[in-house]
Structures are given as structure tokens and as C-alpha cells.
Design an enzyme around this catalytic site. Structure first.
Site, short mmCIF file in Angstrom:
data_model
loop_
_atom_site.label_atom_id
_atom_site.label_comp_id
_atom_site.label_asym_id
_atom_site.label_seq_id
_atom_site.Cartn_x
_atom_site.Cartn_y
_atom_site.Cartn_z
N TYR A 1 -4.19 1.40 16.04
CA TYR A 1 -2.93 1.39 16.79
C TYR A 1 -3.09 1.04 18.27
O TYR A 1 -2.18 0.51 18.87
CB TYR A 1 -2.21 2.73 16.64
N GLU B 1 -7.22 8.58 6.55
CA GLU B 1 -7.49 9.26 7.82
C GLU B 1 -7.92 10.71 7.65
O GLU B 1 -7.23 11.64 8.12
CB GLU B 1 -6.27 9.19 8.74
N HIS C 1 -2.65 10.99 0.96
CA HIS C 1 -2.12 10.75 2.30
C HIS C 1 -1.41 12.03 2.74
O HIS C 1 -0.22 12.05 2.97
CB HIS C 1 -1.20 9.52 2.30
N GLU D 1 -3.52 -0.23 8.22
CA GLU D 1 -2.31 0.10 8.99
C GLU D 1 -2.43 -0.51 10.37
O GLU D 1 -3.49 -0.40 11.01
CB GLU D 1 -2.15 1.62 9.18
N ARG E 1 0.85 -1.19 0.00
CA ARG E 1 0.00 0.00 0.00
C ARG E 1 0.89 1.24 0.00
O ARG E 1 1.70 1.42 0.93
CB ARG E 1 -0.90 -0.02 1.24
N ASN F 1 -7.23 1.84 10.13
CA ASN F 1 -5.89 1.98 10.72
C ASN F 1 -6.07 1.91 12.23
O ASN F 1 -6.73 2.77 12.82
CB ASN F 1 -5.26 3.32 10.35
#
Ligand code: IFM
Length: 453
Positions: free
Chosen positions: A301, A167, A122, A360, A78, A299
Site C-alpha cells: 500500500y 497477512e 482472511h 492487494e 481473489r 499486499n
């Protein structure tokens, strides 16, 4: 030996990067200036005044990088396309050298049997568009559609997976409301308008992608974290709800036909973000934003535990667990794999996207090479292992998870943190641009080979 954790047959194991974070060549080969070039060149904006001017030098070293991907056995890669490399002025004249760069990259990936996953935006907006008002103005959304048309006409015969934005919440809130990302604006109303035009540009770009890139999938990538109250107090619960509303629901609800969430509208009104109401929303916008997509990229985390002090305060994030690298990454983000299972389940069963990618997931740990030139990043292996197992649990619960992209393929420019945070499974020496496979990369390679562990 059989795997304890076995993924579905066609599961896509990948790694992700983004243009500004790795490419370098910021002012070369016809590229225009981006908002991140301008922001990073402004003293005091980025830790240590680091810039992405050279970054990992991927623009020059892309062949070598594909070689490393092949060595790892990656099934998918990606990457993002730099808008000002394609359209230096944001719209109008195309920079053919920029188009050729991505065309060669895509051909190189396909020749290595690696499926290209392209993200159109991005965060590196052409500075010319920012000078006209940036995402808070509607014409930027229109320019994005033109840019999408150019890129998908050029690469759409070979790239079959397209994400419009990465995002958008981060772009809107950190870039226009909180000022810690480019373009560094601090205005809650600007953030609100930016959020709308980012979503609108996504919705308007999806049919363009499908038209120019037959049989491709189009979607968007949202950031999600597991936001929970630190206690049963009403205020803590409120804090977690508002933070989730701001960072996730404000984007996911309109994308899935629900419009902007009422509780958050009320909250944003209190913050003064809607002083003129929704005057920036025009007839047809909400329908466009809800244009059906083929996938949702998430994504993930970690977890945020919320403890509120007073009702007026913005949500506060609390830290409860012992400060060990097993629990906390170098970003001070909590390692909380169950939140990944929970987030995948929540998104699938609430919104029913056709399929989901973990676009991600990864951790920042600065472990350097040892005297033998090896990078023993055991904490990253622990992080990845526990999160991949968590993703597997979501599949078992019925979530149509089609792939996992580790963030990141290599150490890179971590936005306002500069080169101080390292997310890569490949070590990059930022003096020599030498690359070394970290132990996590070798471990990931075996996961890919065995389709589990
Ligand atoms: O580096 C970023 C990436 O650009 C977007 N998602 C989060 C990563 C880690 O902060």
C-alpha cells in the site's frame, strides 16, 4: 495507438475481496459466529459501531457481482472462504450450505472465464476456537489443517490457486498484541505465539492443498511496505529495520528456511515477548513452516518513513510530504509507487519465490457519486496507474510477477474503520446495496483490455 506500458501475455488482472468484509449473512445458512462478529458486536471496538452483519450483501448478490466482474473483463478474482461458514464450530461437523455457496461462486466465476483465487483465512476465525485460546494455542493450527482439507476436497477440482493466510502479521500483532483487531487481546506473548501457529498452520496445510487439489499452486500472502529511515541517523535506521523485521522478516525468513531472524529475536526478548524462550516451537515446526510453496502474494500500500525519538520507543512513523490526496490516501497512507518496485525486487532477489502476485494494492478515497451518478475518483486512478507502472518496472528488472489484484473490487467493511474508508473500484451504497462502477473501474477495464496503458 500502442501501449507505453505492455504487460506479459498471460498476466492476470484481478480484484480482491475478503469474506467478512463483503458477505454479510453473518448468522444465516448455518454459519457459526466468527471472532470478527463478536468483536464488531462489542460496542466501541469499530468506528461508528459498524458491523459486517450485512456488509455489501454479497452472499445474496454474488451473481450480480460476478456480472460486474465480467463487465470489467477481470481475468481473476481473489476471494476468501469464511471458516465458520464451512465449519461452524471450527472443526467437526461441516455446514453443507456453506460449502455449496462457495461451490456455486466458483462455478459462476469459471462460467464467466474468471480464474478463482481462494484465500483460506482472511481473519474470520470461528469464535469457538478463540474460546479455546485462538491462534496462540497449537490446536488452532491443527484445526486449520482440518478446515483446509474440507475446503480443498470440495473445491480443489476447480480452484487451482490457494493462499493459506492473508497477512498473518496483522492477525498476530493487531489482533493479539495491540488489540485493535479481533479478538482484541493485548499481550505481546500471545502475539508471538499466534504468529508461530499461523505460520505452522500454513506449512502443514500446503501438502494438504497439493494432495486434494492436483496441479494447483499454494502460497501465502504477506503485507509489505517500504520502510525507510527519515534521516541517516542511526536511530532512524534502527526504527525502520525493526519495523520491517516485525511486519515482514519475522514471517518471510522462516517461510524461506531461514528461521526467525536473530536481530528480531533479540528485540522481541527486550519487549518481553519471549519470556519462556521459544517453548512453543516444537521439533519439526521450522521445517514445516519452510515447506516449499509455489508463489508469494504481496499486499503493498505505501511507504513508512521512520523517525525515532528514543531508542526505547517503538518505531515512530513520520509524515513529511504535503497533505494532498495525490500524496496521501484517506487512510493517511502515503502514495509511494517506487516502494512497490523496490519491494518486489527485494523479495524476489532475496528469497527467490517461484512467482509473485501483487495480491492487494489500492487506495481509500471517499469520492461519492456526483449529480449524474458517476464517481469521478481521479485520485484512485492516479494511485493505480502509478503503481501498475511501478509493477511493470519490476517485471522489466526480472521479477516473475504473474498478476495484479486491485484492492478492492468494491467498497466494503474496512475492519476497525468500519464503512468509513472506501477502497473499492465499485461504489456500494450501504443503505440500498446498489453498486456503481467508479471511474477507476472503467479505467481499470481499459487497462485489462489493452494489457497495459
Ligand atoms: O482491507 C484490508 C484487507 O482486508 C487486508 N489488506 C489491507 C486492506 C486495506 O486495509
Amino acid at each position: 495507438m500502442t501501449n507505453k506500458i505492455k504487460f506479459p501475455k498471460d498476466f492476470l488482472w484481478g480484484a480482491a475481496t475478503a469474506s467478512y468484509q463483503i458477505e454479510g449473512a453473518w448468522d444465516k445458512y448455518g454459519k457459526g459466529e466468527s471472532t470478527w462478529d463478536r468483536f464488531a458486536h462489542t460496542p466501541g471496538r469499530i468506528r461508528n459501531n459498524d458491523t459486517g452483519d450485512v456488509a455489501t450483501d454479497h452472499y445474496r448478490l454474488w451473481k450480480k457481482d460476478i456480472g460486474l466482474m465480467k463487465k470489467l473483463g477481470l481475468k481473476a478474482y481473489r476471494f476468501s472462504v469464511s471458516w465458520p461458514r464451512i465449519l461452524p464450530m471450527g472443526r467437526g461437523k461441516v455446514n453443507q450450505k456453506g460449502v455449496d455457496f462457495y461451490s456455486r461462486l466458483v462455478d459462476g466465476l469459471l462460467a464467466a472465464d474468471i480464474t478463482p483465487f481462494a484465500t483460506l483465512y482472511h481473519w474470520d476465525l470461528p469464535q469457538t476456537l478463540e474460546d479455546e485460546g485462538g491462534w496462540p494455542v497449537r490446536s488452532t493450527a491443527e484445526a486449520f489443517v482440518e478446515y483446509t482439507d474440507v475446503v480443498t476436497r470440495a473445491l480443489g477440482d476447480r480452484v487451482k490457486s490457494w493462499a493459506t493466510h492473508n497477512e498473518p502479521a496483522v492477525v498476530a500483532w493487531l489482533g493479539y498484541e495491540m488489540g485493535v483487531h479481533a479478538p482484541g487481546k493485548k499481550d505481546v506473548t500471545l502475539g508471538m505465539k499466534a504468529a508461530h501457529h499461523l505460520l505452522l498452520s500454513h506449512g502443514r496445510a500446503v501438502p494438504v492443498i497439493h494432495r486434494n487439489s492436483p496441479n494447483s499452486e499454494a502460497g501465502i500472502v504477506l503485507n509489505i511496505s517500504w520502510k525507510v529511515p527519515a534521516s541517516k541517523s542511526v536511530m532512524d535506521m534502527e526504527s525502520a529495520r525493526l519495523d520491517d523485521g516485525r511486519w515482514f522478516r519475522w514471517f518471510s525468513d522462516p517461510l524461506y528456511t531461514r528461521g526467525y531472524p536473530a536481530d528480531m529475536t533479540e528485540h522481541f526478548m527486550k519487549l518481553g515477548a519471549l519470556s519462556n524462550g521459544f517453548d512453543f516451537v516444537k521439533t519439526g515446526d521450522m521445517q514445516a513452516i519452510a515447506t516449499p510453496t509455489d508463489f508469494m502474494g504481496l499486499n503493498y500500500y505505501g511507504r513508512n518513513l521512520h523517525r525515532a525519538n528514543t531508542p526505547e520507543n517503538e518505531p515512530q512513523i513520520d509524515f513529511l510530504l504535503p497533505k494532498t490526496p495525490e500524496h496521501w490516501t484517506d487512510m493517511d497512507w502515503e502514495n509511494y509507487p517506487d516502494g512497490l518496485t523496490g519491494s518486489l525486487g527485494r523479495v524476489y532477489f532475496d528469497y527467490l519465490p517461484r512467482r509473485i502476485y501483487i495480491s492487494e494494492n489500492g487506495a481509500s478515497y471517499s469520492t461519492p457519486p456526483d449529480e449524474n451518478g458517476k464517481v469521478p475518483d481521479v485520485h484512485r486512478i492516479h494511485y493505480l496507474k502509478t503503481h501498475i507502472a511501478a509493477a511493470h518496472r519490476a517485471i522489466q528488472a526480472g521479477v516473475p510477477l504473474a498478476g495484479y489484484f486491485v484492492w478492492s473490487l468494491m467498497d466494503n467493511f474496512e475492519w476497525s474503520f468500519g464503512y468509513g474508508q472506501r477502497f473499492g473500484i465499485i461504489w456500494v451504497d450501504f443503505e440500498t446495496r446498489e453498486r456503481i462502477l467508479k471511474d477507476s473501474a472503467k479505467w481499470y477495464k481499459s487497462v485489462i483490455r489493452k494489457n497495459g496503458f
